[in-house]
Design a protein around this motif. Structure first.
Motif, PDB file in Angstrom:
ATOM      1  N   LEU A   1      30.918  44.771  38.150  1.00 38.92           N
ATOM      2  CA  LEU A   1      32.354  44.987  38.340  1.00 38.92           C
ATOM      3  C   LEU A   1      33.177  43.963  37.563  1.00 38.92           C
ATOM      4  O   LEU A   1      34.221  44.301  36.989  1.00 38.92           O
ATOM      5  N   ARG A   2      32.723  42.705  37.515  1.00 45.38           N
ATOM      6  CA  ARG A   2      33.450  41.675  36.748  1.00 45.38           C
ATOM      7  C   ARG A   2      33.557  42.095  35.284  1.00 45.38           C
ATOM      8  O   ARG A   2      34.589  41.899  34.646  1.00 45.38           O
ATOM      9  N   LYS A   3      32.497  42.725  34.793  1.00 44.83           N
ATOM     10  CA  LYS A   3      32.459  43.105  33.379  1.00 44.83           C
ATOM     11  C   LYS A   3      33.314  44.345  33.086  1.00 44.83           C
ATOM     12  O   LYS A   3      33.968  44.417  32.054  1.00 44.83           O
ATOM     13  N   HIS A   4      33.295  45.291  34.021  1.00 47.85           N
ATOM     14  CA  HIS A   4      33.896  46.590  33.706  1.00 47.85           C
ATOM     15  C   HIS A   4      35.145  46.931  34.522  1.00 47.85           C
ATOM     16  O   HIS A   4      35.976  47.711  34.069  1.00 47.85           O
ATOM     17  N   LYS A   5      35.228  46.446  35.765  1.00 46.57           N
ATOM     18  CA  LYS A   5      36.390  46.759  36.625  1.00 46.57           C
ATOM     19  C   LYS A   5      36.717  45.542  37.487  1.00 46.57           C
ATOM     20  O   LYS A   5      36.552  45.574  38.730  1.00 46.57           O
ATOM     21  N   PRO A   6      37.180  44.457  36.850  1.00 42.72           N
ATOM     22  CA  PRO A   6      37.391  43.198  37.591  1.00 42.72           C
ATOM     23  C   PRO A   6      38.384  43.340  38.739  1.00 42.72           C
ATOM     24  O   PRO A   6      38.361  42.537  39.670  1.00 42.72           O
ATOM     25  N   GLU A   7      39.220  44.358  38.695  1.00 45.01           N
ATOM     26  CA  GLU A   7      40.181  44.549  39.797  1.00 45.01           C
ATOM     27  C   GLU A   7      39.455  44.840  41.118  1.00 45.01           C
ATOM     28  O   GLU A   7      39.998  44.588  42.194  1.00 45.01           O
TER      29      GLU A   7
ATOM     30  N   MET B   1      44.572  35.182  43.140  1.00 45.26           N
ATOM     31  CA  MET B   1      43.862  34.216  43.990  1.00 45.26           C
ATOM     32  C   MET B   1      43.715  34.708  45.431  1.00 45.26           C
ATOM     33  O   MET B   1      42.648  34.599  46.031  1.00 45.26           O
ATOM     34  N   GLU B   2      44.796  35.256  45.980  1.00 51.77           N
ATOM     35  CA  GLU B   2      44.774  35.699  47.379  1.00 51.77           C
ATOM     36  C   GLU B   2      43.859  36.920  47.539  1.00 51.77           C
ATOM     37  O   GLU B   2      43.056  36.998  48.469  1.00 51.77           O
ATOM     38  N   ARG B   3      43.994  37.844  46.607  1.00 50.76           N
ATOM     39  CA  ARG B   3      43.170  39.062  46.663  1.00 50.76           C
ATOM     40  C   ARG B   3      41.679  38.721  46.485  1.00 50.76           C
ATOM     41  O   ARG B   3      40.836  39.231  47.227  1.00 50.76           O
ATOM     42  N   SER B   4      41.368  37.851  45.528  1.00 50.73           N
ATOM     43  CA  SER B   4      39.963  37.448  45.311  1.00 50.73           C
ATOM     44  C   SER B   4      39.373  36.872  46.584  1.00 50.73           C
ATOM     45  O   SER B   4      38.240  37.194  46.967  1.00 50.73           O
TER      46      SER B   4
ATOM     47  N   GLY C   1      39.197  41.664  42.696  1.00 50.58           N
ATOM     48  CA  GLY C   1      40.465  40.949  42.882  1.00 50.58           C
ATOM     49  C   GLY C   1      40.695  39.878  41.831  1.00 50.58           C
ATOM     50  O   GLY C   1      41.562  39.009  42.012  1.00 50.58           O
ATOM     51  N   ILE C   2      39.933  39.934  40.738  1.00 50.84           N
ATOM     52  CA  ILE C   2      40.031  38.863  39.731  1.00 50.84           C
ATOM     53  C   ILE C   2      41.444  38.806  39.144  1.00 50.84           C
ATOM     54  O   ILE C   2      42.059  39.833  38.838  1.00 50.84           O
TER      55      ILE C   2
ATOM     56  N   GLU D   1      35.630  25.760  37.367  1.00 51.15           N
ATOM     57  CA  GLU D   1      34.376  25.608  36.605  1.00 51.15           C
ATOM     58  C   GLU D   1      33.166  25.530  37.538  1.00 51.15           C
ATOM     59  O   GLU D   1      32.049  25.866  37.145  1.00 51.15           O
ATOM     60  N   LEU D   2      33.371  25.146  38.800  1.00 48.44           N
ATOM     61  CA  LEU D   2      32.243  25.084  39.748  1.00 48.44           C
ATOM     62  C   LEU D   2      31.811  26.478  40.206  1.00 48.44           C
ATOM     63  O   LEU D   2      30.777  26.627  40.871  1.00 48.44           O
ATOM     64  N   LEU D   3      32.613  27.490  39.876  1.00 48.18           N
ATOM     65  CA  LEU D   3      32.217  28.891  40.119  1.00 48.18           C
ATOM     66  C   LEU D   3      31.787  29.566  38.815  1.00 48.18           C
ATOM     67  O   LEU D   3      31.394  30.737  38.836  1.00 48.18           O
ATOM     68  N   GLY D   4      31.943  28.859  37.710  1.00 43.71           N
ATOM     69  CA  GLY D   4      31.631  29.466  36.406  1.00 43.71           C
ATOM     70  C   GLY D   4      32.714  30.401  35.904  1.00 43.71           C
ATOM     71  O   GLY D   4      32.482  31.206  34.998  1.00 43.71           O
ATOM     72  N   ILE D   5      33.900  30.302  36.498  1.00 42.78           N
ATOM     73  CA  ILE D   5      34.975  31.243  36.145  1.00 42.78           C
ATOM     74  C   ILE D   5      35.325  31.111  34.659  1.00 42.78           C
ATOM     75  O   ILE D   5      35.442  30.013  34.130  1.00 42.78           O
ATOM     76  N   GLY D   6      35.479  32.254  33.997  1.00 46.60           N
ATOM     77  CA  GLY D   6      35.813  32.270  32.576  1.00 46.60           C
ATOM     78  C   GLY D   6      34.588  32.474  31.694  1.00 46.60           C
ATOM     79  O   GLY D   6      34.721  32.707  30.490  1.00 46.60           O
ATOM     80  N   ASN D   7      33.406  32.398  32.276  1.00 48.23           N
ATOM     81  CA  ASN D   7      32.171  32.614  31.515  1.00 48.23           C
ATOM     82  C   ASN D   7      31.332  33.618  32.318  1.00 48.23           C
ATOM     83  O   ASN D   7      30.818  33.304  33.386  1.00 48.23           O
TER      84      ASN D   7
END
Lengths: 224, 224
Positions: free
Chosen positions: A78-84, A91-94, A87-88, B84-90
């Motif tokens: 999901l992070r790769k194709h549909k990050p929504e 902050m609150e949604r994630s 909640g990416i 960065e402790l979650l690896g966010i952005g990579n």
């Protein structure tokens, strides 16, 4: 479909593997299921241990990246194709998605899988259902689903007004649970949970993945 | 310290609550611990159920946002202050962190907490330690830590060459586990796990949070 097909190692009728397939279907990503023969303990063989040192299914290969455990794999897809759906970017949604995915993992899942193992798994293995285990877990699961009923009175989905991984990750185990007598019995007095489940099960990706999960785990087919 | 203090509801000696405090200490965020009296079942009272409908600790209030369950709270704190402790952005790093946090949650944690409950919790409650439960979980935990030993031969930390939430989330339960006879016994033959644990425990945030976790859970202090 876009990009090279990812490889999913496992058995599609496993709720853990099917959760990965559900996410892949949701995003329309190309994938290939590579069977792992559990009867031959292939998940403990060196080739699979190189993918997952815990010797379990599923594992995923996406190019050079190898992952295991169904929830991290689902997050990756999901992070790769549909990050929504994670909640990416909000902050609150994630954080809210994370909370309800954790509830799925640590409150819903342990009770639901215990019931499914006793009511579906045990008879398939020629073992009697342990009714005490079922009763204890039905009671725990009822309490969890009552929390869901209250939550779904304030939000359309568990993590808010949009569907997320926290909802999707319930599908495959709910599919088996709802085929036991306890599924309809528990959801009967919980109209919002029932409507949420029916909407979830009606999603095209869920309908497709349901075809991979016969309620006898494919045991009858193997006997033929 | 930056921003308004967040409120952590719970008891600091709980490994679940202390994990949240560890993350807050790691990022240098201001926080206040609001005690929840478990002896008076305050976690099941309406005021706390409004924070966490499951009636457990910890819960966190960060402005208008209320969260529960320690791992989602830990993720939120780090996402906000040290992503960065979650690896966010990579993408690859995020997925690898997720895998090893899931291993902590579903492989390490269940066995480690069972051992701690029997070896530390049971005597404090005047109950005999159930040695069969201990033995079964020591055996399971050994297998998990052997996987860690191999992993730490290839990477300095569980999710790669930088520390992540997947390492940090082991600290509080390891703190209690290492005080049982089984901690040093299991880590003795696993030099990389031992070095990883010692480095983790030496972090300033960990040393501070360890002072909140007396090995008798503060029971002796209450009796005085």
């Amino acid at each position: 479909m876009e990009g090279a097909a990812v490889k999913v190692y496992g058995v599609a009728s496993s709720p853990f593997v099917a959760t990965v397939l559900l996410c892949l279907e949701e995003v329309g990503a190309a994938y290939e299921v590579i069977p792992v023969d559990l009867a031959a303990c292939e998940e403990k063989a060196p080739a699979h241990l190189a993918r997952n040192p815990l010797g379990k299914i599923p594992a995923l290969e996406d190019g050079d990246l190898t992952l295991f455990e169904s929830r991290p794999i689902a997050r990756h897809v999901l992070r790769k194709h549909k990050p929504e759906l994670l909640g990416i970017g909000n902050m609150e949604r994630s954080a809210t998605v994370d909370v309800w995915l954790e509830v799925e993992a640590h409150q819903f899942h342990p009770s639901a899988i215990a019931i499914v193992r006793e009511c579906i798994g045990a008879p398939l293995r020629g073992r009697a259902c342990d009714q005490a285990v079922v009763d204890e877990n039905v009671s725990k699961l009822r309490a969890v689903l009552e929390v869901y009923e209250a939550r779904l009175g304030r939000h359309r989905y568990l993590a808010g007004n949009n569907v997320s991984i926290a909802d999707l990750n319930h599908f495959t185990l709910m599919h088996y649970f709802m085929s036991t007598e306890y599924g309809p019995a528990l959801l009967g007095p919980l109209p919002r949970v029932k409507a949420w489940w029916e909407e979830l099960a009606a999603r095209p990706a869920a309908r497709k993945v349901a075809t991979f999960m016969p309620l006898d785990f494919g045991v009858d087919k193997k006997k033929e």
